[in-house]
Design a protein around this motif. Structure first.
Motif, PDB file in Angstrom:
ATOM      1  N   ARG A 107     -37.456  -3.357  43.269  1.00  0.00           N
ATOM      2  CA  ARG A 107     -36.153  -2.917  43.770  1.00  0.00           C
ATOM      3  C   ARG A 107     -36.238  -2.736  45.280  1.00  0.00           C
ATOM      4  NH1 ARG A 107     -31.989   1.291  41.062  1.00  0.00           N
ATOM      5  NH2 ARG A 107     -30.415   1.254  42.695  1.00  0.00           N
ATOM      6  N   LEU A 114     -24.009   5.950  55.377  1.00  0.00           N
ATOM      7  CA  LEU A 114     -23.023   6.086  54.311  1.00  0.00           C
ATOM      8  C   LEU A 114     -22.850   4.767  53.564  1.00  0.00           C
ATOM      9  CD1 LEU A 114     -20.269   8.178  56.136  1.00  0.00           C
ATOM     10  CD2 LEU A 114     -22.207   8.997  54.830  1.00  0.00           C
ATOM     11  N   GLU A 116     -25.229   1.451  51.348  1.00  0.00           N
ATOM     12  CA  GLU A 116     -26.510   0.997  50.819  1.00  0.00           C
ATOM     13  C   GLU A 116     -26.278  -0.311  50.080  1.00  0.00           C
ATOM     14  OE1 GLU A 116     -28.843   4.061  48.901  1.00  0.00           O
ATOM     15  OE2 GLU A 116     -29.720   2.608  47.523  1.00  0.00           O
ATOM     16  N   ASP A 118     -28.412  -2.743  47.266  1.00  0.00           N
ATOM     17  CA  ASP A 118     -29.601  -2.751  46.420  1.00  0.00           C
ATOM     18  C   ASP A 118     -29.809  -4.110  45.779  1.00  0.00           C
ATOM     19  OD1 ASP A 118     -29.061   0.089  46.797  1.00  0.00           O
ATOM     20  OD2 ASP A 118     -30.613   0.404  45.298  1.00  0.00           O
ATOM     21  N   TYR A 129     -26.260  -4.953  44.394  1.00  0.00           N
ATOM     22  CA  TYR A 129     -25.130  -4.035  44.488  1.00  0.00           C
ATOM     23  C   TYR A 129     -24.891  -3.713  45.945  1.00  0.00           C
ATOM     24  CZ  TYR A 129     -22.191   0.072  44.165  1.00  0.00           C
ATOM     25  OH  TYR A 129     -21.154   0.955  44.315  1.00  0.00           O
ATOM     26  N   SER A 131     -22.623  -1.099  48.294  1.00  0.00           N
ATOM     27  CA  SER A 131     -21.747   0.081  48.188  1.00  0.00           C
ATOM     28  C   SER A 131     -20.471  -0.101  49.005  1.00  0.00           C
ATOM     29  CB  SER A 131     -22.490   1.330  48.645  1.00  0.00           C
ATOM     30  OG  SER A 131     -22.612   1.343  50.049  1.00  0.00           O
ATOM     31  N   ARG A 132     -20.535  -0.890  50.090  1.00  0.00           N
ATOM     32  CA  ARG A 132     -19.358  -1.058  50.953  1.00  0.00           C
ATOM     33  C   ARG A 132     -18.185  -1.651  50.172  1.00  0.00           C
ATOM     34  NH1 ARG A 132     -20.640  -0.335  56.603  1.00  0.00           N
ATOM     35  NH2 ARG A 132     -20.750   1.914  56.415  1.00  0.00           N
ATOM     36  N   PHE A 252     -30.912  -0.964  35.941  1.00  0.00           N
ATOM     37  CA  PHE A 252     -29.627  -0.911  36.648  1.00  0.00           C
ATOM     38  C   PHE A 252     -28.522  -1.318  35.692  1.00  0.00           C
ATOM     39  CE2 PHE A 252     -26.197  -2.669  39.205  1.00  0.00           C
ATOM     40  CZ  PHE A 252     -26.061  -1.718  40.198  1.00  0.00           C
ATOM     41  N   PRO A 255     -21.771  -0.154  37.831  1.00  0.00           N
ATOM     42  CA  PRO A 255     -20.792   0.930  37.715  1.00  0.00           C
ATOM     43  C   PRO A 255     -19.537   0.447  36.987  1.00  0.00           C
ATOM     44  CG  PRO A 255     -21.521   0.663  39.987  1.00  0.00           C
ATOM     45  CD  PRO A 255     -22.108  -0.458  39.222  1.00  0.00           C
TER      46      PRO A 255
ATOM     47  N   ASN B  64     -12.268  -0.963  49.813  1.00  0.00           N
ATOM     48  CA  ASN B  64     -13.372  -0.567  50.667  1.00  0.00           C
ATOM     49  C   ASN B  64     -13.339  -1.399  51.923  1.00  0.00           C
ATOM     50  OD1 ASN B  64     -15.156   1.534  49.838  1.00  0.00           O
ATOM     51  ND2 ASN B  64     -15.491   0.362  47.984  1.00  0.00           N
ATOM     52  N   ASP B  69     -15.316   5.308  55.495  1.00  0.00           N
ATOM     53  CA  ASP B  69     -16.234   5.094  54.385  1.00  0.00           C
ATOM     54  C   ASP B  69     -15.738   5.809  53.141  1.00  0.00           C
ATOM     55  OD1 ASP B  69     -18.520   3.641  55.647  1.00  0.00           O
ATOM     56  OD2 ASP B  69     -18.394   5.365  56.985  1.00  0.00           O
ATOM     57  N   PHE B  70     -16.062   5.282  52.008  1.00  0.00           N
ATOM     58  CA  PHE B  70     -15.761   5.854  50.688  1.00  0.00           C
ATOM     59  C   PHE B  70     -14.299   5.716  50.280  1.00  0.00           C
ATOM     60  CE2 PHE B  70     -19.140   8.788  52.298  1.00  0.00           C
ATOM     61  CZ  PHE B  70     -20.153   8.270  51.522  1.00  0.00           C
ATOM     62  N   GLN B  73     -13.227   4.217  47.054  1.00  0.00           N
ATOM     63  CA  GLN B  73     -13.652   4.878  45.824  1.00  0.00           C
ATOM     64  C   GLN B  73     -12.719   6.025  45.432  1.00  0.00           C
ATOM     65  OE1 GLN B  73     -15.908   3.818  43.914  1.00  0.00           O
ATOM     66  NE2 GLN B  73     -17.902   3.496  44.853  1.00  0.00           N
ATOM     67  N   ASN B  76     -10.551   5.839  42.355  1.00  0.00           N
ATOM     68  CA  ASN B  76     -11.294   5.839  41.094  1.00  0.00           C
ATOM     69  C   ASN B  76     -11.811   7.219  40.731  1.00  0.00           C
ATOM     70  OD1 ASN B  76     -11.067   3.038  40.795  1.00  0.00           O
ATOM     71  ND2 ASN B  76     -12.790   2.727  42.185  1.00  0.00           N
ATOM     72  N   ILE B 165     -20.426   7.379  41.127  1.00  0.00           N
ATOM     73  CA  ILE B 165     -21.219   6.195  41.467  1.00  0.00           C
ATOM     74  C   ILE B 165     -21.881   6.447  42.809  1.00  0.00           C
ATOM     75  CG2 ILE B 165     -21.174   3.732  41.940  1.00  0.00           C
ATOM     76  CD1 ILE B 165     -18.486   3.714  40.346  1.00  0.00           C
ATOM     77  N   LEU B 166     -23.200   6.448  42.828  1.00  0.00           N
ATOM     78  CA  LEU B 166     -23.923   6.710  44.071  1.00  0.00           C
ATOM     79  C   LEU B 166     -23.922   5.456  44.948  1.00  0.00           C
ATOM     80  CD1 LEU B 166     -26.929   8.659  42.560  1.00  0.00           C
ATOM     81  CD2 LEU B 166     -24.874   9.591  43.631  1.00  0.00           C
ATOM     82  N   LEU B 167     -24.370   5.631  46.188  1.00  0.00           N
ATOM     83  CA  LEU B 167     -24.425   4.500  47.113  1.00  0.00           C
ATOM     84  C   LEU B 167     -25.324   3.390  46.583  1.00  0.00           C
ATOM     85  CD1 LEU B 167     -24.720   6.359  50.532  1.00  0.00           C
ATOM     86  CD2 LEU B 167     -22.752   5.102  49.670  1.00  0.00           C
ATOM     87  N   SER B 168     -26.298   3.764  45.752  1.00  0.00           N
ATOM     88  CA  SER B 168     -27.235   2.780  45.229  1.00  0.00           C
ATOM     89  C   SER B 168     -26.699   2.081  43.993  1.00  0.00           C
ATOM     90  CB  SER B 168     -28.565   3.464  44.914  1.00  0.00           C
ATOM     91  OG  SER B 168     -28.322   4.647  44.174  1.00  0.00           O
ATOM     92  N   GLY B 169     -25.470   2.423  43.569  1.00  0.00           N
ATOM     93  CA  GLY B 169     -24.893   1.765  42.403  1.00  0.00           C
ATOM     94  C   GLY B 169     -25.241   2.454  41.099  1.00  0.00           C
ATOM     95  N   LEU B 245     -23.454  12.561  59.963  1.00  0.00           N
ATOM     96  CA  LEU B 245     -23.081  11.789  58.778  1.00  0.00           C
ATOM     97  C   LEU B 245     -24.279  11.550  57.862  1.00  0.00           C
ATOM     98  CD1 LEU B 245     -20.562   9.235  60.320  1.00  0.00           C
ATOM     99  CD2 LEU B 245     -20.068  11.292  59.016  1.00  0.00           C
ATOM    100  N   PHE B 247     -25.268  13.302  55.751  1.00  0.00           N
ATOM    101  CA  PHE B 247     -25.034  13.847  54.405  1.00  0.00           C
ATOM    102  C   PHE B 247     -25.002  12.733  53.361  1.00  0.00           C
ATOM    103  CE2 PHE B 247     -20.549  13.144  55.725  1.00  0.00           C
ATOM    104  CZ  PHE B 247     -20.061  12.504  54.600  1.00  0.00           C
ATOM    105  N   GLY B 248     -24.773  11.490  53.825  1.00  0.00           N
ATOM    106  CA  GLY B 248     -24.772  10.348  52.902  1.00  0.00           C
ATOM    107  C   GLY B 248     -26.093  10.220  52.157  1.00  0.00           C
TER     108      GLY B 248
END
Lengths: 369, 289
Positions: A107, A114, A116, A118, A129, A131-132, A252, A255, B64, B69-70, B73, B76, B165-169, B245, B247-248
C-alpha cells in the motif's frame, strides 16, 4: 534606581532564556541525526550489489519523501497536492507512506494537505483511491504479474527508493563506473552508499548515489545528480520499520458513495497505467531509442501533461510550453532542466531523455530520416 | 465598565489574601469578555461560517474541487460540514476574532485607564497576565467549539450524520468520526494558541488597543504570506500558520501522532516565547493609566 535597573534586567532575562531553550530544543534533533558517516565494515561495490539483489526483506513500513529539483517552475499547489500522476511529482517535494507485506500486498499513500491518494495492492485486487474527487479505480492483477515484486502500475509507485534503485541498477552495464562512496545515515539507520557514474558524456546524469541499509540491504535513498549542486531527483525514507504491517491496511473496500471505475490490466500490464484522474484520453505508446544511460523516450504527440497546466487558467494551451522552452533555429522546441531534456519537433514528435540536447537532436534527425 | 470595577466589589476582594482571587478574577474576566457586544458579535461571525456553507451546499450540491476541501463530502455526511467550516474559518475568521480579543486584553485596559486600578487588586502582575491569557485561550476554545458545534448540529439536521470516509478511503464508524472531530477541535485550539499568546504580548506593548489588534492579525497574515512563497520552503515548517490545517492528519487511516505532537509543541513553544516576553514587559512597565 540601580535596583530598578537590575530588576528590569532580571525580568528580561526570562524571555531570553525561554527563546534560547526553544531554539535549542528545535535544533537538537536535527543536529543529532545530521549527515554522519557511521563506521561500517568495508564492502566492495560488487558485494553490495549482490547483497541488494539478494535482500530477503519481505515486509516493511515507512515514510518516503520524494524531491525533484529540476529547475522547473512550481505548479500551483503542487507541494500540497496528493496526485498520483507524474506531472505533479516533477516539481517540489512529496511525502508518501509505504507498507509492504510480501510480493502480494502493498500500500502506498501519497499525502497532501487535507488530501490523500492511496494505491492498495492485495493479491489479485489493485485499488486506487483519491480523496480529492472521492474516486476509486479497481483492477484485477493478471496471475502472471501478480507474483512479480512490484506490479503496481501507477506513476506514484516509482517514487519509492526501492523502485528508483531497481531502475538505476538495471542501467548498470559496461558504460557505468560502480564504486562505493562514504557511508551515510538515512532514516536513523546506517547505510552503505553505492555510486554509479555514467562513462558516456552525452548523459546528463552526473552520478547516482544509492544508500543501502547496512543490515537488511534495502535501498533507503536514491539521489540522481544532474547539472545542479543538489540532487535533481531524490527519494528517501525518513523513517522505516522492518516489522510486518497490520493486515487490515491491505483490505480496502471502496467507500459507499464513491465512483468506482473498473480498469483492465489484462493484455498490457504496465503501459496502460490506470490513471488517478481517469479522464485523459489514451496516450500514444512511447518507444525507446538507444539503451542504458543515453536511452531516449519518443512519442508522436506532446503528452497531455505538457499542455494541460497551460489551459488551467484559461490561457492558450501553448503558453506554458512557450515559457518553459526555447526555440531552436530549425523551429524545434527544447526544454532544458537540470536532469531531463526534451525536444519537441515541428512535426509533433517528442524526444525525452537524461541526455544532452545535441543527442536529442541527433535522435530526431535519425528518426525522421 | 472594566475588569477592575467588577473585581473591586465585596468584602472578600479587600482581604489581603491571594486565595481564590485568581479564580474570581478569571471568572469576572470571562464574564466581561462574553458580555461585550463586540465579542459576542465576533462569535456570531464564526457561527455564520458553517451556516453559510451548509445552506449553500443544500441549495446546490457541489463536487469535490469546486470549493474548499471536503465540500464535496458535505452532502453525503453532515460531519464534513465541521471540517469544511474549519478549513474556511482558519485562514481568516478565527485569526481575526483571536486578534481582536487578545490584542485588546492588556492594551484595552491600559487605553481605558483601568489597568492601574486592576493592578490594585490583590494579585501580582504575573497572575494578572495569567488570567488575561487564560481568558484569551478560553475565548479561542469557545470560538473553535462554536464553528465545530454549529457545523455538527446543522450538518446533522441538513444532511444527517453517517459513517466517516477517511482521506485514505477507509470507512470508520460515526463514533470514531466524532472522536476524531473532537480531537480536531482540540488540535485547532492548541494551534491557534501561539497566535493568541502573540496577541497578548503585542497588547502589553501599547495602550492603543486597535493597534494591538491590527498587529496581531498582521502576524497571522504575514506568516501566511511567507508560507505562500515557495522560495522560503526551508522555513515553512516553523511558521505560525503553516500547520493550522494539519488537523487533516487526524482524518487519515494512519494518524501520524508524532507529527501532530511536533506541531502542537511548535505552537506551545511560540506561546512560551510570547508569554515570557509579555511577562517581562508587563512586570517592568510603568503603568500610568
Amino acid at each position: 534606581m540601580g535596583m530598578m535597573l537590575s530588576r528590569r534586567r532580571l525580568a528580561w532575562s526570562v524571555p531570553a532564556a525561554v527563546i534560547a531553550a526553544v531554539v535549542t530544543a528545535g535544533l537538537l534533533p536535527g543536529m543529532a541525526s545530521g549527515n554522519g558517516h557511521p563506521p561500517l565494515d568495508p564492502r566492495s561495490a560488487a558485494e553490495l550489489l549482490v547483497a541488494v539483489q539478494g535482500s530477503t526483506v519481505e515486509h516493511l513500513s515507512g515514510t518516503v519523501v520524494e524531491t525533484a529539483r529540476l529547475g522547473l517552475p512550481d505548479l500551483p499547489g503542487s507541494d500540497r497536492s496528493a496526485s498520483l500522476n507524474w506531472q505533479s511529482l516533477i516539481t517540489g517535494s512529496h511525502t508518501a507512506n509505504v507498507w509492504v507485506d510480501g510480493p502480494d500486498r502493498q500500500r502506498i499513500a501519497v499525502l497532501g494537505q487535507l488530501a490523500e491518494s492511496d494505491i492498495v495492492h492485495n493479491g489479485k485486487d489493485l485499488w486506487t483511491y483519491s480523496s480529492r474527487d472521492n474516486a476509486v479505480t479497481h483492477a484485477v492483477v493478471p496471475a502472471d504479474t501478480a507474483s512479480k515484486p512490484n506490479p503496481v502500475p501507477t506513476d506514484a509507485a516509482d517514487l519509492t527508493p526501492q523502485a528508483a534503485a531497481d531502475k538505476a541498477l538495471k542501467a548498470i552495464d559496461p558504460s557505468t563506473i560502480v564504486a562505493v562512496d562514504e557511508t551515510a545515515e538515512v532514516a536513523g539507520r546506517s547505510a552503505y552508499t553505492i555510486s554509479l557514474t555514467p562513462r558516456d558524456a552525452r548523459s546528463t546524469v552526473r552520478r547516482v548515489l544509492i544508500a543501502v541499509d547496512s543490515e537488511y540491504y534495502v535501498p533507503l535513498r536514491v539521489q540522481v545528480f544532474g547539472s545542479g549542486v543538489d540532487a535533481a531527483f531524490e527519494t528517501a525514507f525518513t523513517d522505516i520499520d522492518f516489522t510486518r504491517p497490520h493486515s487490515s491496511l491491505f483490505s480496502f473496500s471502496p467507500p459507499d458513495n464513491a465512483v468506482v471505475t473498473e480498469k483492465d490490466l489484462g493484455g498490457h500490464p504496465s503501459t496502460d497505467a490506470p490513471d488517478a484522474t481517469a479522464t485523459q484520453p489514451a496516450q500514444p505508446k512511447p518507444s525507446v531509442i538507444g539503451n542504458g544511460w543515453t536511452s531516449i523516450l519518443t512519442m508522436s504527440q506532446p503528452p497531455a501533461a505538457a499542455t494541460a497546466p497551460g489551459t488551467h487558467d484559461g490561457r492558450p494551451t501553448g503558453s506554458l510550453l512557450d515559457q518553459l522552452t526555447s526555440t531552436l533555429p530549425n523551429g524545434d522546441r527544447l526544454l532544458k532542466t537540470s536532469l531531463i531534456n526534451a525536444l519537441i519537433t515541428t512535426d509533433g514528435h517528442v524526444f525525452v531523455g537524461a541526455v544532452t540536447p545535441e543527442l536529442l537532436q541527433k535522435a530526431a534527425t535519425g528518426s525522421a530520416g | 465598565m472594566s475588569l477592575a470595577d467588577a473585581t473591586w466589589t465585596g468584602p472578600l476582594a479587600v482581604r489581603p489574601t491571594f486565595r481564590g482571587a485568581f479564580s474570581r478574577l478569571y471568572l469576572s474576566e470571562m464574564r466581561l469578555t462574553l458580555r461585550r457586544r463586540r465579542n459576542v458579535a465576533l462569535l456570531g461571525v464564526l457561527a455564520v461560517v458553517p451556516v453559510f456553507i451548509g445552506i449553500a451546499v443544500k441549495i446546490s450540491t457541489p463536487h469535490n474541487g469546486d470549493g474548499p476541501d471536503f465540500i464535496g463530502q458535505v452532502s453525503n455526511n453532515g460531519l464534513f460540514l465541521v471540517f469544511t467550516a474549519l478549513t474556511v474559518a482558519l485562514p481568516l475568521f478565527l485569526p481575526l476574532v483571536i486578534g481582536v480579543v487578545s490584542g485588546d486584553s492588556i492594551a484595552g485596559e491600559a487605553g481605558g485607564g483601568t489597568l492601574r486600578y486592576l493592578l490594585t487588586v490583590p494579585v501580582t502582575r504575573g497572575r494578572l497576565l495569567a488570567v488575561k491569557t487564560l481568558g484569551v485561550a478560553s475565548y479561542t476554545a469557545i470560538g473553535v467549539l462554536i464553528v465545530t458545534g454549529v457545523g455538527l448540529v446543522l450538518g446533522g439536521i441538513l444532511f444527517g450524520l453517517h459513517d466517516v470516509i477517511l482521506l485514505s478511503g477507509d470507512t470508520v464508524s460515526l463514533g470514531n468520526g466524532l472522536l476524531r472531530t473532537l480531537l480536531v477541535a482540540a488540535y485547532v485550539t492548541v494551534a491557534l494558541f501561539g497566535l493568541a499568546a502573540g496577541g497578548v504580548f503585542v497588547s502589553t506593548l501599547t495602550e492603543n488597543a486597535i493597534a494591538a489588534m491590527a498587529t496581531t492579525i498582521g502576524l497571522a497574515v504575514f506568516s501566511a504570506l511567507l508560507d505562500a512563497v515557495p522560495q522560503l520552503r526551508r522555513i515553512h515548517g516553523v511558521l505560525l500558520t503553516h500547520n493550522w490545517l494539519g488537523f487533516g492528519e487526524l482524518l487519515r487511516g494512519q494518524v501520524d501522532r508524532a507529527a501532530l505532537l511536533r506541531w502542537s509543541a511548535l505552537h506551545l513553544a511560540y506561546a512560551a516565547v510570547f508569554l515570557s516576553l509579555a511577562w517581562a514587559r508587563l512586570t517592568t512597565k510603568d503603568v500610568t493609566s
